[in-house]
Design an enzyme around this catalytic site. Structure first.
Site, PDB file in Angstrom:
ATOM      1  N   LYS A   1       0.848  -1.196   0.000  1.00  0.00           N
ATOM      2  CA  LYS A   1       0.000   0.000   0.000  1.00  0.00           C
ATOM      3  C   LYS A   1       0.886   1.249   0.000  1.00  0.00           C
ATOM      4  O   LYS A   1       1.949   1.258   0.634  1.00  0.00           O
ATOM      5  CB  LYS A   1      -0.898  -0.030   1.241  1.00  0.00           C
ATOM      6  CG  LYS A   1      -1.998   1.042   1.243  1.00  0.00           C
ATOM      7  CD  LYS A   1      -2.892   0.895   2.479  1.00  0.00           C
ATOM      8  CE  LYS A   1      -3.968   1.959   2.552  1.00  0.00           C
ATOM      9  NZ  LYS A   1      -4.812   1.807   3.754  1.00  0.00           N
TER      10      LYS A   1
ATOM     11  N   SER B   1      -9.692   1.807   2.959  1.00  0.00           N
ATOM     12  CA  SER B   1      -8.870   2.578   2.051  1.00  0.00           C
ATOM     13  C   SER B   1      -7.832   1.748   1.308  1.00  0.00           C
ATOM     14  O   SER B   1      -7.245   2.229   0.350  1.00  0.00           O
ATOM     15  CB  SER B   1      -8.155   3.683   2.827  1.00  0.00           C
ATOM     16  OG  SER B   1      -7.254   3.123   3.776  1.00  0.00           O
TER      17      SER B   1
ATOM     18  N   SER C   1      -9.785  -0.434   7.137  1.00  0.00           N
ATOM     19  CA  SER C   1      -9.231  -0.250   5.790  1.00  0.00           C
ATOM     20  C   SER C   1      -8.611  -1.485   5.162  1.00  0.00           C
ATOM     21  O   SER C   1      -8.320  -1.481   3.968  1.00  0.00           O
ATOM     22  CB  SER C   1      -8.208   0.888   5.800  1.00  0.00           C
ATOM     23  OG  SER C   1      -8.877   2.119   5.887  1.00  0.00           O
TER      24      SER C   1
END
Lengths: 433, 89, 471
Positions: free
Chosen positions: A38, A113, A137
């Site tokens: 990420k 997210s 997330s």
């Protein structure tokens, strides 16, 4: 066997912000395995943007602890995945680099997210990826995309190198198509790092076991109440039935503090974020600030231009929640609520070994569906309690509603990540067989 | 009830830019969110979560620093080893 | 009109590394931005790690100032935006400081003992350093070498009643910190002070940016005068923050919005709280200035003034103790008066003076091999050599080379004869009872012998010589 991995994915879902076409790797337990990271996790010599224009072009001079561990384990880091700007979103639509689409239905969001990591895994571009989970997330996109994602116990994985959104809530965690791979990746990244003072020396080194005979599964009524799509609830109840079939017993538990969880979560995360995100001033890194203007003018202009609306909204909310005259009503009260929720879980875990419920109240939203911030915040209601309590929580796919994946969430006691992994593994093995 | 001028004040306090046409929308959204936050008024009890572990220290032993070149590498503009910043008036 | 002063002192602790990272604190004279790492640059993702030594130093100070260490203390973020503050917050301590409620003993303006109450001490990180480019340039230059240096902030109650008292307090505090070995007073910018000052019944003014302890008295004296003048003219003192301009010795209104600052403090989530109250008992404090002063008087039989001067700096006190064996009282006079004066004149540190050479010099004085006058001359020669980085010759060698041994016997008689013979008018004046005439004659002998004679002894010899009709 060390070498270089050619990585030229068909990124039709916009899962990546940066890809590394020639990813080197070394020997180790993950030798040659493509792992996506990420884009809020620092990678030396690879741009790290947090999905924001304000960090476009920023190349960290150091690797996050988890990235060091990945490299040591032989993984090939093939790219940096798309995300809601600074992790602030539940859909990956607030990314400055455009939304990621859900491989299960490209008209829908992948959740957020860590939507880029989930989509990359779900689309088969990588077998595993790192996400981060501040209020759901990892688990939300895992549920929406139909993969497995684990939010570890707070303090089990080093945050060194994770670009902070809400320090007291977030953890880096593994995402993969199977529980086994999630567990493998967890074994690599959960190793002690003295650079993170909030970490404990409790390394994870576990092979999942499907034997859950006698496991007491707590069912909190609050996870099946108002706002939860009845068809999602039904899928989850069916999944819990599978666990019972494997010898687990269910017990009713209650988390009365849930009524305050979402408000407490948003007060705490925005407060911490308002402080964390103040450092992006274009002086030491990031797109350069205009040094011909005066400091405050230049700073405000930079932030207006380079932060998206949701980020600025949360910074303002957090600033307000900490400001003189309001901190007592918001920040201090949220801390009390957090304490109550933590105690609720401790009580529930006297009667239950794990707690199970849906990961998300619904299946994946259509792109653009959650235009109103509050309605988007409300969809985090089932994931934020685990972050407030600091406990491990996994999302494992449990069927589909209208063809869209549903996630079963299993939470455990602090530092009992192994137990939630085992429960998820037992379910997964059973329904796969 | 948060007014548009409150929103402008908060933006100033946060030192964050806000454009004129955003103000009404932000005001509406803030009011909805703060209405929701009112549930916190019903929280009973006091005190933050217990500290848990305490006294985490590092020994006072020097470690290598970044080189000046590495420190300046990401900076937008530099001069004689310094990093340039706007002047505070 | 009573003057009321309270101080906030920031001292850089003399740890080897910064408060939250392993960067060296020894940055003075180095290139800008060469003592930095992701932590002290506030790079995204970096996390602070607390330096154990800084906490130990803080606790040492707490114990020395007789403070209470609460069961739990914690770090907090103080949020404000400034280009020298790389994270846009300073990690400091807010409502849970390291220690509270202490005292420091000083002398008031009448010489009486007085206790200044210490409100609290806490740890925090120093920001970087801004350099303003000359010529009205729009931008500043930033050096982050100082960013993260550990500071101990010490806050007093408003217990001082004059600028002089404030200076004495600071001197005493500095001495204590030096005794504890937690602070190096010679490091430039190592001590910074904000002072709150008011005249009784008037508004309080905060003076910031005082970067030396000498500056505090100057700044406060200026403020007392300014505030008294305002009141005399029938005006009011405005509650405000003013900046001290060290060079001009004045304070100016900063007209900033400082009073409106809302720092939005909250507990630092990247650090764990401290529970260190139980560690205080095990801390061994060195002998502190007051105790050492009393011991010096008792053990060495020296005066209060000498004891006070000698113990005012631990290095000076240590120096004295290494040379006191020659003759404690003689050593006290020479170290506290002569040597210290010569050092101040040369802006030299006691650390640069070889104690064995001074002990040798004291031995020559004690055996009356040389006179005081010659002793001063030899001392100066030795210090000049040290200051120039040259080897410091033994005093005996200088005595030999320069012929500075005390004049005695025939040589001495010859000089007296010569001086008396050359000054018949003075001899006559002496006989007529004019006291000054003898001093004149003694002075002439001193001049001829280049200080190698003892003036007291000389008086007797010269008068005896004249009285017994030597002429």
């Amino acid at each position: 066997m060390a070498g270089t991995l050619d990585f030229s994915p068909d990124d039709r879902y916009n899962a990546f912000i940066t890809t590394c076409r020639q990813a080197t790797f070394s020997e180790g337990t993950l030798a040659g395995t493509a792992v996506a990271v990420k884009d809020n996790i620092s990678t030396a010599r690879i741009q790290t943007t947090c999905g924001s224009k304000i960090l476009e072009g920023y190349v960290p001079p150091y690797d996050a602890h988890v990235v060091e561990l990945l490299r040591q384990a032989g993984a090939a880091i093939v790219g940096k995945t798309n995300m809601d700007e600074f992790g602030m979103g539940t859909t990956t639509e607030t990314s400055a680099f455009g939304p990621t689409r859900n491989p299960a239905d490209p008209e829908r969001v992948p959740g957020g997210s860590s939507g880029g990591s989930a989509a990359a895994v779900a689309a088969g571009l990588v077998p595993m990826a790192l996400g981060t989970d501040t209020g759901g997330s990892i688990r939300c996109p895992a549920a929406f995309c139909g993969i497995v994602g684990l939010k570890p116990t707070y303090g089990r994985v080093s945050r060194y190198g994770l670009i902070a959104y809400a320090n007291s809530l977030e953890q880096i965690g593994p995402m993969a198509r199977t529980v086994e791979d999630v567990s493998r990746l967890m074994s690599v990244i959960a190793k002690y790092d003295p650079r993170d003072s909030t970490m404990l020396d409790r390394p994870y080194d576990h092979r999942p076991s499907a034997d859950i005979k006698g496991l007491r599964v707590g069912i909190p009524e609050e996870y099946f109440g108002e706002g939860v799509d009845p068809r999602v609830a039904e899928s989850v109840r069916d999944a819990i039935g599978v666990l019972e079939g494997l010898g687990a017993e269910t017990v009713p538990v209650s988390i009365p503090g849930m009524q305050h969880a979402l408000a407490a979560y948003y007060v705490i995360c925005t407060s911490e974020a308002s402080s964390n995100l103040a450092r992006f001033d274009g002086v030491r890194y990031g797109p350069a600030v205009d040094t011909r203007k005066t400091w405050h003018e230049a700073y405000q202009d930079l932030r207006l231009e380079l932060f998206g609306a949701e980020v600025r909204r949360r910074i303002m909310l957090g600033t307000f929640a900490l400001s003189a005259g309001y901190a007592g009503r918001y920040y201090a009260k949220a801390q009390v609520a957090r304490r109550n929720i933590k105690e609720d879980f401790e009580r529930a875990f006297c009667d239950a070994d794990v707690i199970a419920g849906p990961t998300m109240p619904t299946t994946a939203f259509r792109l653009g569906e959650k235009s109103d911030p509050l309605s988007m915040y409300l969809s985090d209601i089932l994931t934020v309690p685990a972050n407030l309590a600091g406990i491990p929580a996994i999302s494992v796919p449990c069927g589909r509603v209208d063809g869209l994946p549903v996630g079963l969430q299993i939470m455990g006691r602090q530092f009992e990540d192994e137990r939630v992994v085992d429960a998820a593994f037992a379910y997964e093995q059973e329904v796969r067989a | 009830m948060i007014t548009e001028s409150d929103i402008e004040h908060i933006a100033e306090l946060a030192d964050i830019g806000i454009s004129k046409d955003e103000v009404p929308e932000f005001t509406t959204q803030f009011n909805a969110i703060l209405d929701y936050f009112e549930v916190l008024d019903t929280v009973v009890g006091e005190g933050a979560p217990a500290a848990g572990i305490t006294n985490i220290f590092r020994d006072d032993e020097p470690r290598p620093c970044l080189s000046q070149e590495e420190t300046l590498a990401n900076a937008g503009s530099t001069e004689d080893g310094f990093i340039k910043a706007p002047r505070v008036m | 009109m009573k003057t009321i002063v309270g101080l906030e002192i920031h001292v850089q602790l003399s740890t080897a590394t910064k408060l939250f990272c392993g960067c060296s604190t020894d940055y003075r004279d180095d290139e800008p931005n060469t003592h930095c790492c992701p932590v002290c640059l506030g790079l995204p993702g970096a996390l602070p790690r607390l330096n154990r030594k800084a906490v130990e130093y803080g606790l040492k100070v707490a114990k020395a100032l007789d403070m209470r260490v609460p069961e739990e203390s914690e770090f907090a973020r103080k949020n404000y935006f400034y280009p020298d503050l790389p994270k846009a917050y300073q990690i400091t301590q807010y409502d849970k400081p390291l220690a509270v409620e202490g005292t420091v003993e000083i002398e008031d303006d009448e010489g009486h003992e007085k206790l200044i109450r210490i409100t609290r001490v806490h740890l925090e990180e120093d920001p970087g350093r801004l350099v303003h480019v000359a010529g009205g340039s729009k931008y500043s230059l930033v050096d982050y070498n100082r960013s993260g240096i550990p500071l101990l902030e010490i806050v007093t109650e408003p217990d001082m009643r004059s600028p002089q008292e404030a200076r004495r307090f600071l001197n005493r505090l500095r001495t204590i910190l030096e005794y504890l070995g937690v602070f190096d007073g010679e490091r430039e910018g190592g001590l910074r002070v904000d002072a709150n000052i008011s005249l009784e019944g008037s508004e309080r003014v905060e003076v910031k940016n005082i970067s030396s302890y000498k500056g505090v008295e100057k700044a406060l004296t200026f403020e007392v005068t300014r505030q008294k003048n305002l009141l005399r003219r029938g005006q009011k003192v405005t509650r405000e923050t003013r900046h001290f301009m060290e060079g001009r010795g004045i304070t100016t209104s900063s007209r900033s919005k400082e009073e409106e600052h809302d720092y939005r403090y909250f507990p630092e989530p990247d650090l764990r709280p401290l529970r260190v109250a139980d560690r205080v008992a095990a801390i061994d404090l060195p002998e502190l200035p007051t105790a050492r002063k009393n011991r010096f008087m008792k053990q060495y039989g020296i005066s209060l003034n000498h004891a006070r001067t000698l113990t005012g700096d631990p290095k000076l006190a240590d120096f004295y103790e290494t040379v006191a064996h020659v003759d404690p009282v003689l050593a006290a006079t020479w170290v506290a008066d002569t040597l210290l004066g010569e050092l101040n004149y040369r802006d030299m540190s006691i650390a640069a003076v070889p104690a064995d050479r001074i002990a040798e010099l004291l031995a020559l004085l004690r055996t009356e091999t040389i006179t005081d006058t010659a002793g001063v001359q030899i001392l100066r020669e030795m210090l000049d050599a040290c200051a120039a980085g040259k080897p410091c010759e033994p005093p005996a060698v200088i005595v030999e080379r320069e012929g500075l041994a005390r004049a005695t016997g025939d040589e001495f008689t010859q000089v007296v004869e010569k001086v008396v013979a050359a000054n018949p008018q003075a001899v006559e004046d002496y006989r007529a009872g004019k006291k000054g005439a003898l001093n004149f004659l003694v002075g002439q002998v001193m001049k001829e012998t280049r200080g190698r004679a003892d003036p007291r002894e000389l008086g007797k010899i010269v008068s005896g010589y004249i009285d017994t009709g030597g002429v």
